[in-house]
Design an enzyme around this catalytic site. Structure first.
Site, PDB file in Angstrom:
ATOM      1  N   ASP A   1      -5.136  -0.788 -14.716  1.00 22.71           N
ATOM      2  CA  ASP A   1      -3.967  -0.101 -15.254  1.00 22.71           C
ATOM      3  C   ASP A   1      -2.698  -0.946 -15.161  1.00 22.71           C
ATOM      4  OD1 ASP A   1      -4.266   0.214 -12.531  1.00 22.71           O
ATOM      5  OD2 ASP A   1      -3.931   2.372 -12.514  1.00 22.71           O
TER       6      ASP A   1
ATOM      7  N   HIS B   1      -1.308   1.235  -9.167  1.00 21.85           N
ATOM      8  CA  HIS B   1      -0.774   2.193  -8.204  1.00 21.85           C
ATOM      9  C   HIS B   1      -1.118   1.769  -6.780  1.00 21.85           C
ATOM     10  CE1 HIS B   1      -1.336   4.479 -11.996  1.00 21.85           C
ATOM     11  NE2 HIS B   1      -0.143   4.952 -11.675  1.00 21.85           N
TER      12      HIS B   1
ATOM     13  N   HIS C   1      -6.757   6.162  -3.442  1.00 24.44           N
ATOM     14  CA  HIS C   1      -5.724   7.107  -3.014  1.00 24.44           C
ATOM     15  C   HIS C   1      -6.224   8.082  -1.944  1.00 24.44           C
ATOM     16  CE1 HIS C   1      -2.879   5.710  -5.924  1.00 24.44           C
ATOM     17  NE2 HIS C   1      -3.604   6.073  -6.958  1.00 24.44           N
TER      18      HIS C   1
END
Length: 345
Positions: free
Chosen positions: A285, A198, A160
Site C-alpha cells: 500500500d 501503515h 496491526h
C-alpha cells in the site's frame, strides 16, 4: 521461491467497514489474495503449497490467552445475543478509563478488544485467521530448513494485531508468530522489517521490551495516517528492548527516493545488530494508486527494493500485509519477490 497459500482465506469475507463516515465494501477483500496467486502462477515464481495445522501454541506464545479465547467465540456469542450484521465495536475504553474489568456482554467485549471500529468480525473470521498464521508458520519452517526464502500469502493480514487487540483488518499477528517461532527454533536475533504503508503497531506492542527481535517500520506519519497513535520516531523500545524498535514516519507525498533512503538506513541497522533471520511484513500500500495511503512508489520501485532486501543475505520470510490497489497488488507483490530472487543469482 516457494509460496504458501490456503483457500481458507476466503472464509474471511466481511461485507462492510466504516470509512469516511459511511459503511463501504471492505478494502481488504478475498480478491486481493486471488490476484496475488494468479500473478505468482503467471510468472512461474515457484511451487505453491498449503500449510499444515500448527495449532494454538505458537499463537499463545505472542498473544494474550483471553484475547485468543475471545476471537474463537466472538461470532457465536454475537449471533447468540441476537445481533444482526457483523460484530463491530461501538464503545471501548477511552484514555480516561483504566478498564480493569472485561465486560460479559459480547457488545462490550468486542469494544474491549478492538483498537479501531473499522474492522468487523464476521462468520469465518476466526477460521481464516488460524489458516493465515499457519501460512506464516509453514513459510517460516521452509526457510528454517535451509531454504533461502519463502512467501506466505497471508490473509487476513496481521501487523496491526497487538497482544490483545484486533483492528486494521488484523486478528492474529502473523509476523510476530513467525518471528517467535524462528526464535524458538534457534534463531538468535530476528529482524521484522515492516514495509507496509501503515505502522505495524501490533508488532511493536508485542516486542517493545525485547532485544531478541528487532522491529523496524517504514510508514506514513501517524499524525496523518492510521493507526495514528503509535509509530513516532522517538518510540525506540523499553527496558531490554531499548534500541530494538526503529520507526521511520514519512509525510504525505513521499517519493521512492526518500523512502529508499529510509529503507537503506533500516537495512544498515539490521546488519549492525547482527540479526540472523528476517521477516518482512510485505504491504504494497506504499503504491502511488493505493486508495487509503499517500506514498508514491511505482511498480518498478518494488523490484528495486526487493533487490536491496537480498543484500542482507539473510534467511527471509515474506508475509503479505496490506495493499488495496487491488488490480495492481499481484504485480507489486511479485515484483518485490522477483527483485529479491534475481539479486541473489
Amino acid at each position: 521461491m516457494l509460496t504458501v497459500y490456503s483457500k481458507k482465506h476466503r472464509l474471511r469475507d466481511s461485507k462492510g467497514e466504516i470509512h469516511g463516515g459511511e459503511i463501504v465494501p471492505p478494502f481488504e477483500c478475498p480478491r486481493r489474495a486471488d490476484i496475488v496467486l494468479d500473478r505468482i502462477n503467471a510468472v512461474g515464481l515457484g511451487e505453491v503449497i498449503e500449510p499444515k495445522d500448527y495449532g494454538l501454541d505458537p499463537v499463545h506464545a505472542v498473544h494474550d490467552a483471553g484475547y485468543v479465547s475471545f476471537l474463537s467465540t466472538c461470532w457465536d456469542e454475537w449471533v447468540a445475543e441476537g445481533f444482526g450484521g457483523e460484530a463491530i465495536a461501538t464503545s471501548w475504553p477511552g484514555r480516561t478509563m483504566n478498564a480493569p474489568h472485561i465486560p460479559r456482554n459480547i457488545d462490550g467485549k468486542v469494544g474491549y478488544y478492538a483498537l479501531a471500529s473499522e474492522t468487523s468480525i464476521s462468520e469465518g473470521t476466526w477460521e481464516a485467521a488460524l489458516a493465515s498464521k499457519d501460512v506464516a508458520l509453514e513459510a517460516t519452517e521452509h526457510v528454517l530448513a535451509g531454504n533461502g526464502a519463502a512467501f506466505g500469502l497471508c490473509r487476513p493480514p496481521g501487523h496491526h494485531a497487538a497482544r490483545d487487540q484486533f483492528g486494521g483488518y488484523c486478528f492474529l499477528n502473523n509476523a510476530a508468530i513467525a518471528a517467535q517461532h524462528a526464535r524458538a527454533k534457534g534463531a538468535e536475533r530476528v529482524a521484522i522489517l515492516d514495509v507496509d504503508f501503515h505502522h505495524g503497531n501490533g508488532t511493536q506492542d508485542i516486542f517493545y521490551d525485547r532485544d531478541d527481535v528487532f522491529f523496524l517500520s517504514l510508514h506514513g506519519d501517524p499524525l496523518d495516517a492510521f493507526p495514528y497513535f503509535l509509530g513516532h520516531r522517538d518510540e525506540v523500545g523499553t527496558g531490554k528492548g531499548a534500541g530494538f524498535t526503529a520507526n521511520y514516519p514519512m509525510p504525505p507525498g513521499t517519493e521512492y527516493s526518500a523512502w529508499k533512503a529510509a529503507l537503506q538506513d533500516a537495512l544498515d541497522r539490521i546488519a549492525k545488530a547482527k540479526c540472523d533471520f528476517l521477516v518482512v511484513s510485505l504491504g504494497t500500500d506504499t503504491f502511488k494508486d493505493d486508495p487509503i495511503s499517500f506514498f508514491k512508489l511505482g511498480s518498478d520501485d518494488f523490484t528495486d527494493y526487493g533487490a536491496l532486501l537480498a543484500g542482507l543475505n539473510l534467511p527471509t520470510v515474506f508475509l503479505l500485509e496490506g495493499g488495496y490497489a487491488v488490480d495492481d497488488i499481484g504485480v507489486n507483490v511479485v515484483n518485490t519477490l522477483t527483485g529479491f530472487e534475481n539479486a541473489l543469482r
